[in-house]
Write a protein that holds these residues in place. Structure first.
Motif, mmCIF file in Angstrom:
data_model
loop_
_atom_site.group_PDB
_atom_site.id
_atom_site.type_symbol
_atom_site.label_atom_id
_atom_site.label_comp_id
_atom_site.label_asym_id
_atom_site.label_seq_id
_atom_site.Cartn_x
_atom_site.Cartn_y
_atom_site.Cartn_z
ATOM 1 N N ILE A 1 41.172 54.589 34.251
ATOM 2 C CA ILE A 1 40.927 53.348 34.982
ATOM 3 C C ILE A 1 39.885 52.512 34.255
ATOM 4 O O ILE A 1 38.755 52.973 34.021
ATOM 5 C CB ILE A 1 40.458 53.643 36.415
ATOM 6 N N SER A 2 40.256 51.297 33.888
ATOM 7 C CA SER A 2 39.309 50.386 33.247
ATOM 8 C C SER A 2 39.822 48.960 33.341
ATOM 9 O O SER A 2 41.021 48.726 33.486
ATOM 10 C CB SER A 2 39.084 50.765 31.784
ATOM 11 N N VAL A 3 38.890 48.014 33.261
ATOM 12 C CA VAL A 3 39.219 46.591 33.138
ATOM 13 C C VAL A 3 38.323 46.015 32.051
ATOM 14 O O VAL A 3 37.259 46.555 31.757
ATOM 15 C CB VAL A 3 39.032 45.823 34.460
ATOM 16 N N SER A 4 38.758 44.899 31.463
ATOM 17 C CA SER A 4 38.017 44.344 30.327
ATOM 18 C C SER A 4 37.768 42.849 30.505
ATOM 19 O O SER A 4 38.582 42.132 31.093
ATOM 20 C CB SER A 4 38.788 44.574 29.019
ATOM 21 N N PHE A 5 36.639 42.415 29.945
ATOM 22 C CA PHE A 5 36.290 41.001 29.883
ATOM 23 C C PHE A 5 35.965 40.643 28.443
ATOM 24 O O PHE A 5 35.165 41.341 27.802
ATOM 25 C CB PHE A 5 35.064 40.686 30.749
ATOM 26 N N ASN B 1 42.652 42.778 37.988
ATOM 27 C CA ASN B 1 41.687 43.878 37.911
ATOM 28 C C ASN B 1 41.926 44.901 39.023
ATOM 29 O O ASN B 1 41.864 46.113 38.803
ATOM 30 C CB ASN B 1 40.262 43.332 38.004
ATOM 31 N N THR B 2 42.191 44.393 40.228
ATOM 32 C CA THR B 2 42.479 45.283 41.350
ATOM 33 C C THR B 2 43.721 46.118 41.076
ATOM 34 O O THR B 2 43.752 47.331 41.341
ATOM 35 C CB THR B 2 42.655 44.466 42.641
ATOM 36 N N MET B 3 44.762 45.479 40.533
ATOM 37 C CA MET B 3 45.984 46.208 40.210
ATOM 38 C C MET B 3 45.722 47.276 39.146
ATOM 39 O O MET B 3 46.293 48.374 39.195
ATOM 40 C CB MET B 3 47.058 45.224 39.738
ATOM 41 N N ALA B 4 44.837 46.981 38.186
ATOM 42 C CA ALA B 4 44.514 47.951 37.143
ATOM 43 C C ALA B 4 43.763 49.150 37.706
ATOM 44 O O ALA B 4 43.882 50.265 37.189
ATOM 45 C CB ALA B 4 43.692 47.275 36.046
ATOM 46 N N VAL B 5 42.975 48.938 38.745
ATOM 47 C CA VAL B 5 42.274 50.047 39.393
ATOM 48 C C VAL B 5 43.252 50.909 40.193
ATOM 49 O O VAL B 5 43.167 52.141 40.199
ATOM 50 C CB VAL B 5 41.147 49.506 40.303
ATOM 51 N N ILE B 6 44.196 50.265 40.861
ATOM 52 C CA ILE B 6 45.185 51.003 41.656
ATOM 53 C C ILE B 6 46.140 51.786 40.760
ATOM 54 O O ILE B 6 46.494 52.935 41.055
ATOM 55 C CB ILE B 6 45.976 50.021 42.545
ATOM 56 N N ASN B 7 46.578 51.156 39.663
ATOM 57 C CA ASN B 7 47.593 51.746 38.780
ATOM 58 C C ASN B 7 47.084 51.703 37.336
ATOM 59 O O ASN B 7 47.108 50.646 36.707
ATOM 60 C CB ASN B 7 48.902 50.961 38.912
ATOM 61 N N PRO B 8 46.628 52.838 36.793
ATOM 62 C CA PRO B 8 46.061 52.846 35.432
ATOM 63 C C PRO B 8 47.034 52.456 34.327
ATOM 64 O O PRO B 8 46.608 52.218 33.192
ATOM 65 C CB PRO B 8 45.599 54.301 35.266
ATOM 66 N N ARG B 9 48.336 52.367 34.633
ATOM 67 C CA ARG B 9 49.291 51.913 33.617
ATOM 68 C C ARG B 9 49.250 50.385 33.467
ATOM 69 O O ARG B 9 49.889 49.831 32.594
ATOM 70 C CB ARG B 9 50.704 52.368 33.979
ATOM 71 N N ILE B 10 48.492 49.743 34.331
ATOM 72 C CA ILE B 10 48.260 48.302 34.235
ATOM 73 C C ILE B 10 46.902 48.082 33.585
ATOM 74 O O ILE B 10 45.889 48.622 34.036
ATOM 75 C CB ILE B 10 48.289 47.649 35.628
ATOM 76 N N LYS B 11 46.875 47.291 32.526
ATOM 77 C CA LYS B 11 45.631 46.950 31.840
ATOM 78 C C LYS B 11 45.445 45.438 31.890
ATOM 79 O O LYS B 11 46.413 44.690 31.864
ATOM 80 C CB LYS B 11 45.647 47.435 30.390
ATOM 81 N N HIS B 12 44.179 45.029 31.933
ATOM 82 C CA HIS B 12 43.916 43.600 32.025
ATOM 83 C C HIS B 12 42.659 43.229 31.270
ATOM 84 O O HIS B 12 41.635 43.911 31.370
ATOM 85 C CB HIS B 12 43.752 43.170 33.486
ATOM 86 N N THR B 13 42.746 42.135 30.515
ATOM 87 C CA THR B 13 41.593 41.551 29.847
ATOM 88 C C THR B 13 41.494 40.091 30.252
ATOM 89 O O THR B 13 42.454 39.324 30.097
ATOM 90 C CB THR B 13 41.709 41.643 28.322
ATOM 91 N N ALA B 14 40.347 39.700 30.790
ATOM 92 C CA ALA B 14 40.068 38.296 31.122
ATOM 93 C C ALA B 14 39.322 37.673 29.955
ATOM 94 O O ALA B 14 38.252 38.149 29.574
ATOM 95 C CB ALA B 14 39.245 38.214 32.395
#
Length: 528
Positions: free
Chosen positions: A78-82, A144-157
């Motif tokens: 689980i991760s999100v990026s900026f 970001n919320t979707m990436a926390v729920i499902n780790p196969r989703i990644k997001h960079t803002a």
């Protein structure tokens, strides 16, 4: 020189939230030699100092863009990026990401969470945003919320102002702009429901089936702006079984920056006000149904019968009374090239998209208060701003005109009728206009066109069903009642005068009380 971004006020806001972080998280940053990197490093160090659960680590190879950082839950995927520094409107996105990655529960409908968790596939999202955009946080926080729920989703803002070469290469001329796996996915405000609907081909059918199975409401409110929210609250306080359905909570107010005339609140901003509306509605037993656009109204065929509101081809809700509060949308110029170059130089939000036109020549269409305010804001970014006003003179307040006229890089052309938006197939290159007094024509070489010529009611779906005014407003009496018994209208979509937030709320309350009185009378008649 390092700028300390986490000042005393932000620290005071952030510190009480830190106990909600229950999992160990790591902030992994990749930096370069720009001042922005030094500022980001200091920001992350200051954040980590507020919680023993947060660690900071530098790894310049961890991200392809610099400065960047990711928020990672240890021992998980689980991760999100900026990419950039999420301050301004995006500070709330940073705070929410810290909490969610840190284990604070996601506050979404359980069925929606299951839909996200069950999405099958690997999704790499990139969102280009600006820190002055009030719509961007909705997209950033949703992904970001979707990436926390499902780790196969990644997001960079990605903060566009720090990555100008990349923004130019991808020809990003409006924010938010969203890419999925390297391909353009969409633009504009997008909710989790919207993403799921696009990613899951079966979700629309399931949504329609769920809506169709709902029992009839006593009152269904269509529209989730100030008028709709006020109507729903007034009905719920009367104990009425109420549904509140709409495309986006807050409506047109989400596109408003400064709100300074809402009595008792000296200053607020559209997204903040919309969030307060939603929170207030959440205090009552109101069925809130999001991301639905009404497409047809079918009035009851007999007194006391059920009215039907359709959403697309397959979904419908029924109610004894219906209050329509669908608001309005930006008025278009209606000229060749406008649609072709929408979000490719033709735009409507100076706060969102203005930073993308820094150092460029642009035009603002419209010389009313909104147009002149936009021109003033944009003059601080653009190389040159030209205001084109259809009437012989601008209609903005004198104080605004005085401010505009003091700016050296702004021109005003009155009696100007825009006739075409010009482009090279990829983006705007200029506009053509006609002088209404002399009939002479002219052209301006431009990179952007900001349209600020007012609003149009969202009532096309009601043509032939309800009486509409020449301005396409729903005709109502002083109680908000339309010509059809049991159907009411409120706010900017109705003939209620003066399109202001406070007026819309009052209009919604009047319609709600009228609907309640009508229900009571009907029940009395049936009982007798």
């Amino acid at each position: 020189m390092v700028t300390r971004l986490l000042d005393h006020n932000l620290t005071a806001q952030l510190k009480p939230l830190m106990p909600r972080i229950t999992h160990e998280i790591e902030l992994v940053m990749s930096l370069d030699d720009r001042d922005a990197s030094a500022n980001l490093e200091q920001l992350l160090i200051d954040i980590a100092a507020l919680s023993s659960k947060i660690n900071v680590r530098r790894d310049d190879d961890a991200h392809t863009r610099r400065p960047s950082f990711s928020i990672h839950r240890l021992d998980t995927d689980i991760s999100v990026s900026f990419a950039g520094i999420p301050m301004g409107h995006e500070f709330s996105s940073l705070v929410l990401a810290l909490l969610q990655v840190g284990g604070n529960p996601v506050k979404e409908d359980a069925a929606l969470i299951d839909q996200v968790a069950n999405l099958d596939g690997d999704y790499e999202f990139t969102t280009y945003m600006s820190l002055s955009c009030q719509n961007c946080p909705t997209v950033v926080q949703a992904l970001n919320t979707m990436a926390v729920i499902n780790p196969r989703i990644k997001h960079t803002a990605v903060e566009g102002s720090l990555f100008g070469d990349e923004v130019a290469q991808r020809n990003v001329l409006a924010v938010p702009t969203i890419y999925l796996n390297g391909e353009l996915f969409g633009q504009g405000r997008t909710t989790i429901e919207d993403f799921v609907r696009k990613l899951d081909a079966d979700s629309a059918g399931r949504e329609a089936a769920e809506l169709n199975q709902r029992a009839p409401y006593e009152v269904l409110v269509v529209g989730q702006g100030p008028a709709g929210a006020a109507a729903a609250i007034y009905l719920a306080r009367k104990g009425i079984h109420t549904g509140l359905v709409g495309e986006r909570f807050g409506g047109q107010v989400l596109d408003t920056m400064a709100i300074e005339n809402f009595i008792s609140v000296p200053y607020t901003e559209g997204p903040k006000y919309a969030a307060a509306l939603e929170a207030h509605v959440g205090n009552y037993e109101i069925d809130v149904i999001k991301s639905q656009v009404a497409t047809e109204l079918i009035p009851a065929t007999e007194p006391g019968g059920l009215h039907t509101v359709r959403f697309g081809d397959d979904a419908a809700l029924r109610a004894h009374e219906v209050i329509i509060a669908t608001g309005a949308h930006w008025r278009l110029m209606g000229v060749p090239g406008e649609q072709e170059y929408r979000n490719k130089g033709v735009t409507f939000c100076p706060h969102c998209d203005g930073p993308l036109f820094k150092g460029k020549d642009i035009a603002v269409i419209g010389g009313g208060n909104s147009g002149i305010e936009a021109a003033i804001d944009l003059a601080g970014l653009a190389s040159h701003v030209t205001v084109l006003e259809f009437m012989p003179q601008c209609l903005a307040d004198e104080v605004l005109m005085d401010k505009l006229n003091s700016m050296p890089n702004v021109d005003v052309i009155t009696n100007a009728q825009t006739t075409e938006v010009l482009g090279d197939g990829e983006q705007v290159t200029g506009i053509s206009y006609r002088d209404r007094a002399s009939s002479e024509t002219g052209q301006l070489a431009l990179s952007g066109v900001f349209v600020q010529i007012g609003l149009v009611p969202n009532t096309d779906w009601l043509a032939g069903t309800l009486e509409l005014s020449p301005r396409k407003e729903i005709v109502t009496d002083r109680r908000g009642l339309t010509a059809v018994e049991g159907i009411y209208a409120a706010g900017d979509c109705s003939t209620e005068p003066y399109k202001q937030i406070v007026v819309a709320q009052g209009s919604g309350a009047i319609a709600a009380l009228s609907a309640w009185e009508h229900l009571i009378r009907q029940q009395t008649v049936l009982a007798s």
